[in-house]
Design a protein around this motif. Structure first.
Motif, PDB file in Angstrom:
ATOM      1  N   THR A   2       0.736  -1.200  -0.058  1.00  0.00           N
ATOM      2  CA  THR A   2      -0.046   0.178   0.031  1.00  0.00           C
ATOM      3  C   THR A   2       0.801   1.243   0.180  1.00  0.00           C
ATOM      4  OG1 THR A   2       0.015  -0.318   2.365  1.00  0.00           O
ATOM      5  CG2 THR A   2      -1.986  -0.934   1.144  1.00  0.00           C
ATOM      6  N   THR A  10      -5.987   4.712   6.105  1.00  0.00           N
ATOM      7  CA  THR A  10      -6.450   3.834   6.944  1.00  0.00           C
ATOM      8  C   THR A  10      -6.143   3.637   8.309  1.00  0.00           C
ATOM      9  OG1 THR A  10      -5.794   2.028   5.057  1.00  0.00           O
ATOM     10  CG2 THR A  10      -5.986   1.159   7.331  1.00  0.00           C
ATOM     11  N   GLU A 153      -8.138 -17.475   1.651  1.00  0.00           N
ATOM     12  CA  GLU A 153      -9.065 -16.509   0.750  1.00  0.00           C
ATOM     13  C   GLU A 153      -9.252 -15.319   1.386  1.00  0.00           C
ATOM     14  OE1 GLU A 153     -10.887 -18.323  -2.765  1.00  0.00           O
ATOM     15  OE2 GLU A 153     -11.587 -19.859  -1.026  1.00  0.00           O
ATOM     16  N   SER A 154      -9.036 -14.833   2.396  1.00  0.00           N
ATOM     17  CA  SER A 154      -9.381 -13.583   3.259  1.00  0.00           C
ATOM     18  C   SER A 154      -7.992 -12.766   3.129  1.00  0.00           C
ATOM     19  CB  SER A 154      -9.646 -13.663   4.799  1.00  0.00           C
ATOM     20  OG  SER A 154     -10.851 -14.568   4.803  1.00  0.00           O
ATOM     21  N   GLU A 155      -8.088 -11.498   3.343  1.00  0.00           N
ATOM     22  CA  GLU A 155      -6.936 -10.693   3.433  1.00  0.00           C
ATOM     23  C   GLU A 155      -5.888 -10.902   4.143  1.00  0.00           C
ATOM     24  OE1 GLU A 155      -5.675  -5.728   3.428  1.00  0.00           O
ATOM     25  OE2 GLU A 155      -8.074  -6.751   3.751  1.00  0.00           O
ATOM     26  N   TRP A 156      -4.762 -11.261   3.948  1.00  0.00           N
ATOM     27  CA  TRP A 156      -3.341 -11.546   4.275  1.00  0.00           C
ATOM     28  C   TRP A 156      -2.900 -10.365   5.283  1.00  0.00           C
ATOM     29  CZ3 TRP A 156       0.279 -15.510   1.385  1.00  0.00           C
ATOM     30  CH2 TRP A 156      -0.583 -16.492   0.815  1.00  0.00           C
ATOM     31  N   ALA A 157      -1.944 -10.718   6.225  1.00  0.00           N
ATOM     32  CA  ALA A 157      -1.524  -9.684   6.995  1.00  0.00           C
ATOM     33  C   ALA A 157       0.147 -10.040   7.105  1.00  0.00           C
ATOM     34  CB  ALA A 157      -2.091  -9.441   8.221  1.00  0.00           C
ATOM     35  N   GLU A 159       2.747  -8.557   5.085  1.00  0.00           N
ATOM     36  CA  GLU A 159       3.615  -7.857   4.318  1.00  0.00           C
ATOM     37  C   GLU A 159       4.745  -7.284   5.106  1.00  0.00           C
ATOM     38  OE1 GLU A 159       1.631  -4.721   2.175  1.00  0.00           O
ATOM     39  OE2 GLU A 159       0.118  -6.226   0.916  1.00  0.00           O
ATOM     40  N   LYS A 180      -6.533 -13.957  -7.301  1.00  0.00           N
ATOM     41  CA  LYS A 180      -6.161 -13.376  -6.016  1.00  0.00           C
ATOM     42  C   LYS A 180      -5.324 -13.840  -5.037  1.00  0.00           C
ATOM     43  CE  LYS A 180      -8.968 -11.526  -2.103  1.00  0.00           C
ATOM     44  NZ  LYS A 180     -10.271 -11.574  -1.485  1.00  0.00           N
ATOM     45  N   GLU A 184      -1.798 -12.426  -3.613  1.00  0.00           N
ATOM     46  CA  GLU A 184      -1.368 -12.304  -2.061  1.00  0.00           C
ATOM     47  C   GLU A 184      -0.102 -12.835  -1.890  1.00  0.00           C
ATOM     48  OE1 GLU A 184      -2.646 -10.776   0.311  1.00  0.00           O
ATOM     49  OE2 GLU A 184      -5.004 -10.294  -0.392  1.00  0.00           O
ATOM     50  N   ARG A 187       2.423 -10.469  -2.703  1.00  0.00           N
ATOM     51  CA  ARG A 187       2.772  -9.423  -1.810  1.00  0.00           C
ATOM     52  C   ARG A 187       3.748  -9.991  -0.434  1.00  0.00           C
ATOM     53  NH1 ARG A 187      -2.176  -7.577  -4.145  1.00  0.00           N
ATOM     54  NH2 ARG A 187      -3.499  -8.843  -2.689  1.00  0.00           N
ATOM     55  N   SER A 188       3.324 -11.132  -0.115  1.00  0.00           N
ATOM     56  CA  SER A 188       3.763 -11.699   1.047  1.00  0.00           C
ATOM     57  C   SER A 188       5.269 -12.482   1.090  1.00  0.00           C
ATOM     58  CB  SER A 188       2.761 -12.537   1.695  1.00  0.00           C
ATOM     59  OG  SER A 188       1.408 -11.872   1.774  1.00  0.00           O
TER      60      SER A 188
END
Length: 337
Positions: A2, A10, A153-157, A159, A180, A184, A187-188
């Protein structure tokens, strides 16, 4: 990743939301807080372990209904057999990506955790995480392994603490949006890190059309139309390369394998792989994949599913039916810059 303006927005939104979160003041003093926290944690744990029981099979409770295969002991046995199938297929290799000295690794939808455990044994310097919707992994594991209940399948955290290597295997009929998910992963994973997916083209083929008109063919047509109708991807294997490149990966490498069903191949290696494939399918595998999608989405009865699975299993033992699947191993690297 981001941008700074998004991060600032945010943060402001989060602060506003935090200000509106009411505080539970029902406890009288701090000394009771530890007991209350333990009670609440136990409640959460209990809810995760409160598995759904349906048609004689057990299913996950966390994000109930998002994964349609069972998580009982019979399914765990089958998944461990599939692990051995993959080892036979890849000549005892857990992965094909050219990783070097990984320090932080995650196994997506780890199942019984057997891949994560084997990888941790081979790489004792690495921190290995296995995540899954079900907490059905063993408790006695190498000290560098831990398991998390999570929905990939949910947003990862991740990063802020990315991985050197991300591994995923056998996500067909489990994931709705592979594109998708792979973004993810991009990004990770660290710059220079690798991501590897190993997966099926779920629809079987036969080189001599011996599959045509059989109960095996009907079985796969029925269950896959149910999965596809519910939005699941049943043949991700041949699409992985495109998804990897769209996500931004470079040095994308694709290897395609054949997995027979049964011992009909002449080649010794393929005969061995086919035997393991038949073994894992006959460990209630036909019923495991069919029961939920057919009863939930096509209004079949349990008895109708059992009959279909039994006929498919019988066809699978027919040496004149030469069924096989295409299986793909695809890995790619996030650019250094």
């Amino acid at each position: 990743m981001t941008g700074s303006s998004t991060q600032e927005q945010t943060t402001n939104t989060t602060n506003s939301a935090v200000a509106n979160v009411a505080v539970d003041t029902s406890y009288e003093n701090d000394s009771a807080y530890g007991d209350e926290l333990s009670s609440y944690s136990a409640s959460l744990t209990s809810s995760v372990l409160d598995f759904r029981q349906e048609n004689g099979r057990r299913y996950h409770n966390f994000r109930d209904g998002s994964y349609l295969l069972p998580n009982d002991e019979s399914e765990s046995d089958r998944l461990d057999m599939f692990h051995e199938l993959c080892l036979q297929l890849l000549h005892q290799k857990l992965y094909l990506a050219p990783i070097k000295n990984p320090q932080r690794v995650i196994d997506l939808a780890t199942g019984t955790g057997i891949w994560a455990i084997d990888f941790a044994d081979q790489h004792p310097q690495a921190e290995v995480i296995g995540c899954d919707l079900s907490p059905t992994q063993p408790s006695l594991v190498p000290p560098n392994v831990k398991f998390l209940v999570d929905d990939i399948e949910s947003e990862w955290a991740y990063e802020s603490n990315p991985f050197d290597f991300i591994h995923a295997r056998y996500l067909a009929i489990s994931i709705k949006d592979f594109g998708k998910l792979i973004k993810e992963c991009y990004r990770s994973v660290k710059p220079g890190g690798w991501v590897e997916f190993q997966d099926w083209d779920g629809y079987p083929v036969s080189p001599d059309d011996s599959l045509k008109g059989t109960s095996l063919q009907r079985y796969y047509d029925e269950i896959y139309s149910a999965f596809e109708g519910a939005g699941y991807e049943v043949r991700p294997g041949p699409k992985l390369e495109q998804w990897f490149k769209e996500a931004g990966f470079v040095n994308v490498h694709v290897e395609q394998f054949v997995i027979p069903y049964g011992v009909w191949p002449k080649d010794h290696h393929l005969k061995n792989v086919g035997a393991w494939n038949q073994a894992q399918s006959e460990t209630n595998g036909f019923e495991a994949a069919a029961m939920a999608p057919l009863t939930r989405f096509k209004n079949w009865t349990k008895e109708e599913v059992v009959v279909l699975a039994s006929k498919a299993r019988a066809d699978g033992r027919n040496r004149k039916i030469h069924m096989m699947f295409n299986f793909y191993v695809v890995y790619g690297q996030r650019p250094e810059n």
